[in-house]
Design a protein around this motif. Structure first.
Motif, PDB file in Angstrom:
ATOM      1  N   CYS A 103       0.806  -1.225   0.000  1.00  0.00           N
ATOM      2  CA  CYS A 103       0.000   0.000   0.000  1.00  0.00           C
ATOM      3  C   CYS A 103       0.833   1.266   0.000  1.00  0.00           C
ATOM      4  O   CYS A 103       0.287   2.368  -0.123  1.00  0.00           O
ATOM      5  CB  CYS A 103      -0.950  -0.008   1.191  1.00  0.00           C
ATOM      6  SG  CYS A 103      -0.107  -0.066   2.799  1.00  0.00           S
ATOM      7  N   GLY A 104       2.144   1.162   0.154  1.00  0.00           N
ATOM      8  CA  GLY A 104       2.950   2.367   0.191  1.00  0.00           C
ATOM      9  C   GLY A 104       2.763   3.121   1.503  1.00  0.00           C
ATOM     10  O   GLY A 104       2.368   2.564   2.529  1.00  0.00           O
ATOM     11  N   ALA A 105       2.998   4.426   1.469  1.00  0.00           N
ATOM     12  CA  ALA A 105       2.958   5.239   2.687  1.00  0.00           C
ATOM     13  C   ALA A 105       1.543   5.628   3.082  1.00  0.00           C
ATOM     14  O   ALA A 105       1.282   5.927   4.248  1.00  0.00           O
ATOM     15  CB  ALA A 105       3.809   6.501   2.496  1.00  0.00           C
ATOM     16  N   GLN A 106       0.614   5.662   2.133  1.00  0.00           N
ATOM     17  CA  GLN A 106      -0.748   6.103   2.400  1.00  0.00           C
ATOM     18  C   GLN A 106      -1.648   4.932   2.792  1.00  0.00           C
ATOM     19  O   GLN A 106      -1.456   3.811   2.315  1.00  0.00           O
ATOM     20  CB  GLN A 106      -1.328   6.790   1.162  1.00  0.00           C
ATOM     21  CG  GLN A 106      -0.561   8.036   0.717  1.00  0.00           C
ATOM     22  CD  GLN A 106      -0.573   9.109   1.784  1.00  0.00           C
ATOM     23  OE1 GLN A 106      -1.588   9.345   2.429  1.00  0.00           O
ATOM     24  NE2 GLN A 106       0.562   9.763   1.977  1.00  0.00           N
ATOM     25  N   PRO A 107      -2.661   5.173   3.627  1.00  0.00           N
ATOM     26  CA  PRO A 107      -3.631   4.109   3.917  1.00  0.00           C
ATOM     27  C   PRO A 107      -4.306   3.642   2.632  1.00  0.00           C
ATOM     28  O   PRO A 107      -4.615   4.463   1.758  1.00  0.00           O
ATOM     29  CB  PRO A 107      -4.646   4.798   4.849  1.00  0.00           C
ATOM     30  CG  PRO A 107      -3.884   5.918   5.472  1.00  0.00           C
ATOM     31  CD  PRO A 107      -2.928   6.392   4.415  1.00  0.00           C
ATOM     32  N   GLN A 126      -9.629  -1.939  -7.488  1.00  0.00           N
ATOM     33  CA  GLN A 126      -8.675  -0.853  -7.716  1.00  0.00           C
ATOM     34  C   GLN A 126      -8.118  -0.346  -6.395  1.00  0.00           C
ATOM     35  O   GLN A 126      -8.843  -0.229  -5.402  1.00  0.00           O
ATOM     36  CB  GLN A 126      -9.380   0.290  -8.447  1.00  0.00           C
ATOM     37  CG  GLN A 126      -8.503   1.478  -8.788  1.00  0.00           C
ATOM     38  CD  GLN A 126      -9.312   2.571  -9.470  1.00  0.00           C
ATOM     39  OE1 GLN A 126     -10.277   3.076  -8.907  1.00  0.00           O
ATOM     40  NE2 GLN A 126      -8.935   2.908 -10.694  1.00  0.00           N
ATOM     41  N   ASP A 127      -6.811  -0.049  -6.367  1.00  0.00           N
ATOM     42  CA  ASP A 127      -6.213   0.518  -5.162  1.00  0.00           C
ATOM     43  C   ASP A 127      -5.379   1.740  -5.506  1.00  0.00           C
ATOM     44  O   ASP A 127      -5.180   2.076  -6.678  1.00  0.00           O
ATOM     45  CB  ASP A 127      -5.370  -0.537  -4.416  1.00  0.00           C
ATOM     46  CG  ASP A 127      -4.137  -0.986  -5.192  1.00  0.00           C
ATOM     47  OD1 ASP A 127      -3.442  -0.135  -5.774  1.00  0.00           O
ATOM     48  OD2 ASP A 127      -3.849  -2.202  -5.222  1.00  0.00           O
ATOM     49  N   ASN A 128      -4.917   2.413  -4.475  1.00  0.00           N
ATOM     50  CA  ASN A 128      -4.112   3.623  -4.629  1.00  0.00           C
ATOM     51  C   ASN A 128      -2.656   3.384  -4.274  1.00  0.00           C
ATOM     52  O   ASN A 128      -1.946   4.300  -3.850  1.00  0.00           O
ATOM     53  CB  ASN A 128      -4.669   4.733  -3.734  1.00  0.00           C
ATOM     54  CG  ASN A 128      -4.567   4.383  -2.250  1.00  0.00           C
ATOM     55  OD1 ASN A 128      -4.609   3.197  -1.885  1.00  0.00           O
ATOM     56  ND2 ASN A 128      -4.446   5.386  -1.387  1.00  0.00           N
ATOM     57  N   GLY A 129      -2.209   2.144  -4.410  1.00  0.00           N
ATOM     58  CA  GLY A 129      -0.846   1.780  -4.038  1.00  0.00           C
ATOM     59  C   GLY A 129       0.201   2.324  -4.991  1.00  0.00           C
ATOM     60  O   GLY A 129      -0.089   3.120  -5.886  1.00  0.00           O
ATOM     61  N   PRO A 130       1.446   1.862  -4.823  1.00  0.00           N
ATOM     62  CA  PRO A 130       2.567   2.394  -5.619  1.00  0.00           C
ATOM     63  C   PRO A 130       2.570   1.961  -7.072  1.00  0.00           C
ATOM     64  O   PRO A 130       3.329   2.496  -7.876  1.00  0.00           O
ATOM     65  CB  PRO A 130       3.794   1.849  -4.883  1.00  0.00           C
ATOM     66  CG  PRO A 130       3.311   0.616  -4.192  1.00  0.00           C
ATOM     67  CD  PRO A 130       1.889   0.897  -3.799  1.00  0.00           C
ATOM     68  N   GLY A 131       1.727   1.007  -7.435  1.00  0.00           N
ATOM     69  CA  GLY A 131       1.657   0.572  -8.830  1.00  0.00           C
ATOM     70  C   GLY A 131       2.678  -0.501  -9.167  1.00  0.00           C
ATOM     71  O   GLY A 131       3.577  -0.814  -8.381  1.00  0.00           O
ATOM     72  N   LEU A 179       3.498   2.719 -12.417  1.00  0.00           N
ATOM     73  CA  LEU A 179       4.212   3.102 -11.209  1.00  0.00           C
ATOM     74  C   LEU A 179       3.737   4.473 -10.745  1.00  0.00           C
ATOM     75  O   LEU A 179       3.659   5.419 -11.521  1.00  0.00           O
ATOM     76  CB  LEU A 179       5.716   3.130 -11.472  1.00  0.00           C
ATOM     77  CG  LEU A 179       6.424   1.772 -11.540  1.00  0.00           C
ATOM     78  CD1 LEU A 179       7.891   1.961 -11.875  1.00  0.00           C
ATOM     79  CD2 LEU A 179       6.269   1.011 -10.228  1.00  0.00           C
ATOM     80  N   GLY A 180       3.377   4.558  -9.477  1.00  0.00           N
ATOM     81  CA  GLY A 180       2.934   5.805  -8.899  1.00  0.00           C
ATOM     82  C   GLY A 180       1.475   6.124  -9.113  1.00  0.00           C
ATOM     83  O   GLY A 180       0.999   7.179  -8.657  1.00  0.00           O
ATOM     84  N   HIS A 181       0.730   5.232  -9.765  1.00  0.00           N
ATOM     85  CA  HIS A 181      -0.671   5.532 -10.094  1.00  0.00           C
ATOM     86  C   HIS A 181      -1.623   4.408  -9.702  1.00  0.00           C
ATOM     87  O   HIS A 181      -2.692   4.274 -10.279  1.00  0.00           O
ATOM     88  CB  HIS A 181      -0.805   5.832 -11.587  1.00  0.00           C
ATOM     89  CG  HIS A 181      -0.082   7.069 -12.001  1.00  0.00           C
ATOM     90  ND1 HIS A 181      -0.561   8.340 -11.773  1.00  0.00           N
ATOM     91  CD2 HIS A 181       1.126   7.225 -12.612  1.00  0.00           C
ATOM     92  CE1 HIS A 181       0.298   9.233 -12.248  1.00  0.00           C
ATOM     93  NE2 HIS A 181       1.331   8.582 -12.746  1.00  0.00           N
ATOM     94  N   GLY A 182      -1.254   3.597  -8.718  1.00  0.00           N
ATOM     95  CA  GLY A 182      -2.166   2.565  -8.249  1.00  0.00           C
ATOM     96  C   GLY A 182      -2.266   1.373  -9.192  1.00  0.00           C
ATOM     97  O   GLY A 182      -1.627   1.329 -10.254  1.00  0.00           O
TER      98      GLY A 182
END
Length: 203
Positions: A103-107, A126-131, A179-182
């Motif tokens: 999930c990266g740094a964000q919830p 769909q998620d908001n992770g680092p991609g 990368l960077g876009h979930g």
């Protein structure tokens, strides 16, 4: 013995290392058994499966991870499909767990929905992770493929199991990500009832 362990930092570190290694080995063996059982499985007997119930069960199974990561999960109304409810729950659970772990740094913010596409239902998570880098979009579904070091737990079999379950249901699974876009995982399942399943089942 327990007092000696507490007083010796090196011994305590060794015990933690052994315990962690044993846990990883247990998870690996369980994952391998599950994957190879699915490889030898036949098409499931087609019974109606409420995908809303599937998602709710998967999320209930993951409630500790959801609380630990402070994840926000939004689910749209989902259709009924035919297949094996346990396997479909495992498919959804593995994908959501993937989003919670990476999930990266964000919830994590996860959205689950479905739309009809011809003779298929197209499910999306769909998620908001680092991609995920595009060059890995296919290889992540192969057994033991990991894109991260051992600091993130797992045997590298979750997405391989998802693909096998999708195949058993005459469907398919793939990923869209930058990368960077979930990341968005899609899996398509037949929408036309049980006829396709009976056609492929062994007599």
């Amino acid at each position: 013995q327990s007092e000696a362990i507490r007083e010796d930092p090196n011994l305590l570190e060794y015990v933690h290392f052994v315990s962690s290694a044993a846990g990883r080995m247990s998870a690996l063996v369980s994952g391998m058994l599950r994957y190879f059982n699915l490889l030898g499985a036949e098409t499931p007997f087609p019974i109606p499966v409420d995908m809303n119930a599937v998602v709710q069960t998967a999320l209930a199974n993951l409630h500790l991870s959801i609380e630990e990561t402070a994840a926000a999960i939004v689910t749209s109304t989902l259709p009924e499909v035919y297949g094996d409810q346990t396997q479909l729950t495992e498919l959804v659970q593995n994908i959501v767990l993937n989003s919670l772990k990476y999930c990266g740094a964000q919830p994590p913010q996860i959205h689950i929905w479905c739309e009809r596409s011809g003779k298929q239902f197209l499910f999306s998570i769909q998620d908001n992770g680092p991609g995920i880098e595009q060059s890995y979009h296919e290889s992540i579904f192969t057994p033991f493929k990991r894109l991260h070091d051992r600091s993130i737990p797992g045997a590298g079999l979750g997405l391989a199991i998802c693909r096998q379950i999708a195949d058993l249901h005459h469907g398919r699974i793939w990923v869209e990500s930058e990368l960077g876009h979930g990341t968005t995982f899609h899996f398509a399942l037949p929408s036309d009832g049980p006829e396709e399943f009976f056609k492929h089942r062994k007599s």
